[in-house]
Design a protein around this motif. Structure first.
Motif, PDB file in Angstrom:
ATOM      1  N   LEU A  35       1.765  -4.750  23.840  1.00  0.00           N
ATOM      2  CA  LEU A  35       2.085  -3.692  22.446  1.00  0.00           C
ATOM      3  C   LEU A  35       3.553  -1.972  22.467  1.00  0.00           C
ATOM      4  O   LEU A  35       3.994  -2.877  22.036  1.00  0.00           O
ATOM      5  CB  LEU A  35       1.194  -2.339  21.846  1.00  0.00           C
TER       6      LEU A  35
ATOM      7  N   LEU B 137       6.315  -2.873  19.587  1.00  0.00           N
ATOM      8  CA  LEU B 137       6.585  -2.234  18.641  1.00  0.00           C
ATOM      9  C   LEU B 137       7.082  -1.297  19.001  1.00  0.00           C
ATOM     10  O   LEU B 137       7.429  -0.588  20.517  1.00  0.00           O
ATOM     11  CB  LEU B 137       4.961  -1.670  18.738  1.00  0.00           C
TER      12      LEU B 137
ATOM     13  N   VAL C 110       9.140   1.504  18.068  1.00  0.00           N
ATOM     14  CA  VAL C 110       7.764   0.462  17.726  1.00  0.00           C
ATOM     15  C   VAL C 110       8.020  -0.718  17.738  1.00  0.00           C
ATOM     16  O   VAL C 110       7.494  -1.255  18.497  1.00  0.00           O
ATOM     17  CB  VAL C 110       7.243   0.871  16.103  1.00  0.00           C
TER      18      VAL C 110
ATOM     19  N   PRO D 249       2.564   3.650  18.658  1.00  0.00           N
ATOM     20  CA  PRO D 249       1.272   2.574  18.570  1.00  0.00           C
ATOM     21  C   PRO D 249       0.429   3.129  19.022  1.00  0.00           C
ATOM     22  O   PRO D 249       0.682   4.051  20.186  1.00  0.00           O
ATOM     23  CB  PRO D 249       1.879   1.347  19.032  1.00  0.00           C
TER      24      PRO D 249
ATOM     25  N   ASP E 159      -2.010   3.398  22.695  1.00  0.00           N
ATOM     26  CA  ASP E 159      -0.922   3.357  24.193  1.00  0.00           C
ATOM     27  C   ASP E 159      -1.435   4.286  25.150  1.00  0.00           C
ATOM     28  O   ASP E 159      -1.971   5.200  24.493  1.00  0.00           O
ATOM     29  CB  ASP E 159       0.839   2.933  23.907  1.00  0.00           C
TER      30      ASP E 159
ATOM     31  N   PRO F 176      -2.407   9.446  13.412  1.00  0.00           N
ATOM     32  CA  PRO F 176      -1.026   8.554  12.966  1.00  0.00           C
ATOM     33  C   PRO F 176      -0.460   9.910  12.156  1.00  0.00           C
ATOM     34  O   PRO F 176      -1.030  10.420  11.358  1.00  0.00           O
ATOM     35  CB  PRO F 176      -1.789   7.511  12.745  1.00  0.00           C
TER      36      PRO F 176
ATOM     37  N   ARG G 211       1.071   3.675   9.104  1.00  0.00           N
ATOM     38  CA  ARG G 211       0.546   2.938   9.205  1.00  0.00           C
ATOM     39  C   ARG G 211       0.767   1.471   8.388  1.00  0.00           C
ATOM     40  O   ARG G 211       0.937   1.473   7.423  1.00  0.00           O
ATOM     41  CB  ARG G 211      -1.456   3.214   8.780  1.00  0.00           C
TER      42      ARG G 211
ATOM     43  N   TRP H 232       8.480  -6.942  11.852  1.00  0.00           N
ATOM     44  CA  TRP H 232       8.084  -5.421  11.451  1.00  0.00           C
ATOM     45  C   TRP H 232       7.891  -4.853  10.330  1.00  0.00           C
ATOM     46  O   TRP H 232       9.485  -4.489   9.890  1.00  0.00           O
ATOM     47  CB  TRP H 232       8.135  -4.943  13.010  1.00  0.00           C
TER      48      TRP H 232
ATOM     49  N   TYR I 128      -0.589  -1.729  12.479  1.00  0.00           N
ATOM     50  CA  TYR I 128      -1.498  -0.709  13.525  1.00  0.00           C
ATOM     51  C   TYR I 128      -0.644   0.609  12.958  1.00  0.00           C
ATOM     52  O   TYR I 128      -0.112   0.669  11.845  1.00  0.00           O
ATOM     53  CB  TYR I 128       0.439  -0.856  14.746  1.00  0.00           C
ATOM     54  N   ARG I 129      -1.326   1.161  13.587  1.00  0.00           N
ATOM     55  CA  ARG I 129      -1.245   2.537  13.011  1.00  0.00           C
ATOM     56  C   ARG I 129      -0.692   3.316  14.253  1.00  0.00           C
ATOM     57  O   ARG I 129      -0.300   3.490  15.006  1.00  0.00           O
ATOM     58  CB  ARG I 129      -2.834   3.776  13.228  1.00  0.00           C
ATOM     59  N   ILE I 130       0.583   4.503  14.081  1.00  0.00           N
ATOM     60  CA  ILE I 130       1.952   4.591  14.239  1.00  0.00           C
ATOM     61  C   ILE I 130       1.561   6.439  14.561  1.00  0.00           C
ATOM     62  O   ILE I 130       1.049   7.097  13.185  1.00  0.00           O
ATOM     63  CB  ILE I 130       3.408   4.118  14.222  1.00  0.00           C
TER      64      ILE I 130
END
Length: 315
Positions: free
Chosen positions: A6, A10, A14, A131, A134, A142, A145, A228, A259-261
């Motif tokens: 990931l 990302l 990201v 992300p 990780d 987060p 998302r 993305w 994905y949640r960031i």
């Protein structure tokens, strides 16, 4: 997909469109400006001690408790750049103002060694986008998302397509950044035969695979593209006329595409993480507004779009 994979796909952090691999990578990095002092608008004087406004002792965790020191890529819009034009720059300015701190950047290319050279070396205290899941850093709650997205011309015969399994894509030329997760879904749906790949590893100072793909969609060189979400939304919004962006949240095969960031901090910085979590919660409406202004397709946990009317919802 593992967290290590990931990190590769990302970025900045990201989507990993990073500096081109050079024969002497360290020498190439040394030529990039490392620090640019940027002061947040309307800031107050820094606090005189290591105590945060909520009583947490940050003096042993932060490089300088009076300064918000952010690790960032100097050439990576829409995320960040040296001019402070990215959405991560704007969120950093928002946080600096709320924390009543000066804002300082440690700029370094989003490539191998980024975390080690920046956060890991105590040259800065915060990576603005990381992300969840990780394990290279400790990740906050987060703050948005999003997902990879399909980009098409508005009004085209693909304008109503919402999934890579749609038969209308079978004979179309579709742009894809080589090696990114949606490639697996495209292959599963038999779309790679007509796909047009764009390079993952580029020199972001002079080139952008995302921008090149968007231009090709606008010109008709390709019929659609998969990018993305933040990049898709940003460049599609800048296109004339604007392009249609559909988050790919209905895929049933291949890796997940949403994905949640959060934000990345050192594992030892527990008080700092707690303060950031509270700041994210208290600032969610302002954060969402910034992201939406940049065209980022925001999603809630049920894959429903977050709009300006619902922008105070957490990710």
């Amino acid at each position: 997909m593992t967290p290590a994979h990931l990190r590769r796909w990302l970025a900045p952090p990201v989507l990993a469109i990073a500096l081109v691999v050079a024969s002497d990578r360290e020498a190439a990095w040394a030529q990039v400006p490392r620090e640019v002092l940027r002061q947040a608008p309307g800031q107050a004087q820094g606090q005189g001690s290591g105590q945060s406004q909520d009583g947490l002792d940050l003096s042993i965790e932060l490089v300088d408790p009076k300064v918000l020191r952010v690790c960032a890529d100097p050439h990576n819009l829409p995320f960040s750049n040296e001019k402070g034009e990215g959405f991560e720059n704007k969120i950093a300015e928002l946080f600096a103002e709320k924390l009543q701190k000066k804002l300082d950047y440690m700029f370094f290319p989003q490539a191998t060694g980024f975390v080690r050279v920046t956060l890991g070396s105590h040259r800065c205290d915060l990576i603005m986008g990381f992300p969840q899941g990780d394990d290279l850093v400790q990740v906050t709650n987060p703050y948005y998302r999003t997902a990879y997205a399909l980009v098409t011309k508005s009004g085209s015969d693909l304008a109503e397509v919402t999934t890579l399994g749609d038969p209308r894509l079978k004979t179309k030329r579709i742009g894809i950044v080589a090696g990114t997760p949606p490639g697996t879904d495209m292959a599963a749906n038999g779309l790679m035969g007509n796909a047009r790949p764009y390079p993952l590893m580029i020199d972001t100072r002079i080139d952008s695979s995302a921008e090149a793909m968007i231009k090709d969609i606008s010109s008709g060189a390709v019929d659609a593209g998969v990018l993305w979400g933040p990049m898709a939304g940003y460049y599609a919004k800048k296109s004339d006329p604007p392009l249609r962006v559909v988050p790919l949240v209905k895929e049933t095969a291949g890796p997940k595409l949403a994905y949640r960031i959060g934000m990345g901090v050192r594992y030892a910085d527990q008080n700092w993480k707690r303060q950031l979590n509270r700041l994210i919660q208290d600032s969610q409406g302002d954060i969402n507004k910034i992201l939406l202004d940049f065209g980022v397709p925001l999603l809630d946990d049920n894959d429903r779009p977050i709009t300006a009317q619902s922008s105070t919802k957490p990710p």
